[in-house]
Design a protein around this motif. Structure first.
Motif, mmCIF file in Angstrom:
data_model
loop_
_atom_site.group_PDB
_atom_site.id
_atom_site.type_symbol
_atom_site.label_atom_id
_atom_site.label_comp_id
_atom_site.label_asym_id
_atom_site.label_seq_id
_atom_site.Cartn_x
_atom_site.Cartn_y
_atom_site.Cartn_z
ATOM 1 N N VAL A 5 2.201 35.834 60.265
ATOM 2 C CA VAL A 5 2.734 36.510 59.083
ATOM 3 C C VAL A 5 1.757 36.384 57.920
ATOM 4 O O VAL A 5 1.452 37.361 57.213
ATOM 5 C CB VAL A 5 4.108 35.928 58.695
ATOM 6 N N ARG A 6 1.235 35.170 57.716
ATOM 7 C CA ARG A 6 0.276 34.960 56.625
ATOM 8 C C ARG A 6 -1.007 35.759 56.854
ATOM 9 O O ARG A 6 -1.588 36.302 55.904
ATOM 10 C CB ARG A 6 -0.032 33.468 56.483
ATOM 11 N N LEU A 7 -1.462 35.823 58.095
ATOM 12 C CA LEU A 7 -2.685 36.564 58.403
ATOM 13 C C LEU A 7 -2.507 38.053 58.136
ATOM 14 O O LEU A 7 -3.381 38.705 57.542
ATOM 15 C CB LEU A 7 -3.073 36.343 59.867
ATOM 16 N N VAL A 8 -1.374 38.609 58.571
ATOM 17 C CA VAL A 8 -1.124 40.041 58.349
ATOM 18 C C VAL A 8 -1.030 40.335 56.859
ATOM 19 O O VAL A 8 -1.625 41.302 56.355
ATOM 20 C CB VAL A 8 0.157 40.495 59.069
ATOM 21 N N ASN A 9 -0.300 39.522 56.125
ATOM 22 C CA ASN A 9 -0.177 39.736 54.678
ATOM 23 C C ASN A 9 -1.524 39.606 53.973
ATOM 24 O O ASN A 9 -1.821 40.346 53.036
ATOM 25 C CB ASN A 9 0.817 38.735 54.085
ATOM 26 N N GLY A 10 -2.344 38.673 54.449
ATOM 27 C CA GLY A 10 -3.641 38.467 53.814
ATOM 28 C C GLY A 10 -4.642 39.565 54.107
ATOM 29 O O GLY A 10 -5.573 39.781 53.326
ATOM 30 N N GLU A 11 -4.467 40.274 55.216
ATOM 31 C CA GLU A 11 -5.420 41.319 55.599
ATOM 32 C C GLU A 11 -4.801 42.717 55.576
ATOM 33 O O GLU A 11 -5.386 43.662 56.108
ATOM 34 C CB GLU A 11 -5.969 41.016 57.005
#
Length: 388
Positions: A213-219
């Motif tokens: 979730v954090r990776l998708v939001n960050g990218e």
């Protein structure tokens, strides 16, 4: 516990109070907002030194007196806090007991009651739900599997939801292979899929999902709208599947109920990282243990305000190591164990004592983790003196 070890605890109280006094600046002006705190520190240090001078006659009533004076110190800190200004952190640390005075007082009380191995074993829990659990295999400490344990009433629905998430994950990862997303994002979803497909560790799967979730939001700015929707949709499906397992729901509830500040998280992470470094040096510990420790430390170090579920996995993974080793070592007299297991357990306890100092005051204040202070104090008291 002998007089020398009780004296070491009293000396530690005196040293911590001394550092605390220096951080306050030792105000002597009666009108200074911290003068009351400074007076209580001085009084408590004087009483601690008085008890140290007559350590052979230390009684429960003397420990009660020290405990009452710690209470007086907290009251003084509570009165001073609104006006403390530049030294607000030292004053606040008294209120939260960040300096660990309560744990040291508990250590004195334990010493006076001559806590034995059976007493310690009574308070040591089994392996708790966490990202990692530990046990001995062929006399070597290693990470152990955590089979899924859905409640009988939810088993069919929960397992069906998990299978659907695994199937969807295969499609998602196939799509990611055809895109130019970052290697980090692709690796995150591969790790999530591996955790789901193992069907063994619900907490590890949940942690991997949080990372994704954090990776998708960050990218998200670099992803196409359709790919973003696909990834987030899959993660929502994973979240729904995990929510079908009562074990994961209870874990999340425990995490959200935690009250631990960032500095305390940093101290526990520092201890875990030191332990991970040390365990690599002994053959009594499988490499999977250091990998597990580095993993849970990494989860909390990547975010300024880490997810509480990641913090709980860090805390509980440490707890589980303490539990596995404490039970192994203190059960030696009750079970026929190999000499290799005995030596391994003793070696690991030595590493825990070496690396745990900064974490013990924090762990001792977290609900459910207080028992580690008891084990730590017991092992510290039975530790052979170091040769100069």
């Amino acid at each position: 516990m002998n007089s020398e070890r009780l004296g070491n605890l009293l000396n530690e109280i005196d040293k911590r109070l001394g550092r605390l006094g220096k951080s306050l600046g030792d105000p002597i002006d009666e009108m200074h907002p911290n003068s009351g705190v400074a007076k209580q520190i001085a009084a408590l240090r004087a009483e601690t030194r008085r008890q140290t001078s007559k350590i052979d006659t230390l009684k429960s009533a003397d420990v009660d007196q020290l405990e009452a004076m710690v209470g007086d110190l907290r009251e003084a800190a509570s009165r001073a806090l609104p006006s403390s200004h530049s030294v607000v952190h030292p004053v606040k640390s008294i209120l939260t007991d960040e300096v660990g005075l309560t744990n040291l007082i508990s250590g004195l009380r334990i010493g006076l009651t001559l806590l034995g191995p059976d007493d310690v074993l009574e308070v040591v829990p089994g392996q708790k739900t966490a990202a990692f659990q530990f046990g001995f295999t062929d006399d070597v400490l290693t990470v152990v599997d955590q089979p899924l344990r859905p409640h009988q009433r939810e088993e069919v629905v929960a397992l069906a939801a998990l299978e659907a998430a695994i199937e969807q994950g295969d499609y998602v990862n196939q799509d990611l292979e055809q895109t130019n997303v970052s290697p980090r994002l692709r690796d995150g979803f591969l790790r999530l899929q591996a955790a789901l497909a193992s069907r063994r560790n619900i907490v590890l799967a949940g942690a991997r999902a949080q990372i994704c979730v954090r990776l998708v939001n960050g990218e998200s700015d670099e992803l196409s709208p359709s790919l973003t929707a696909l990834l987030l949709g899959h993660l929502e499906g994973v979240s729904s599947a995990l929510a079908q397992f009562q074990e994961w729901r209870a874990y999340c509830e425990n995490a959200f109920a935690m009250n631990v500040d960032p500095d305390s998280v940093r101290k526990v992470a520092e201890s875990a990282r030191s332990l991970a470094h040390e365990v690599k040096k002994t053959s009594a510990i499988d490499p999977s243990v250091s990998d597990a420790l580095e993993t849970v430390v990494g989860w909390v170090e990547t975010e300024p305000a880490p997810d509480k579920r990641d913090v709980l996995s860090l805390v509980r993974s440490l707890e589980n190591i303490w539990s596995a080793v404490t039970k192994a070592l203190l059960s030696l007299g009750k079970e026929v164990l190999s000499e290799a297991r005995k030596l391994a357990a003793k070696a690991i306890v030595g590493l825990l004592l070496t690396t745990a100092a900064v974490a013990i005051p924090v762990l001792g204040k977290l609900p459910g983790s207080e028992w580690i202070q008891t084990a730590y104090t017991f092992f510290k008291g039975t530790e052979p003196p170091k040769v100069p």
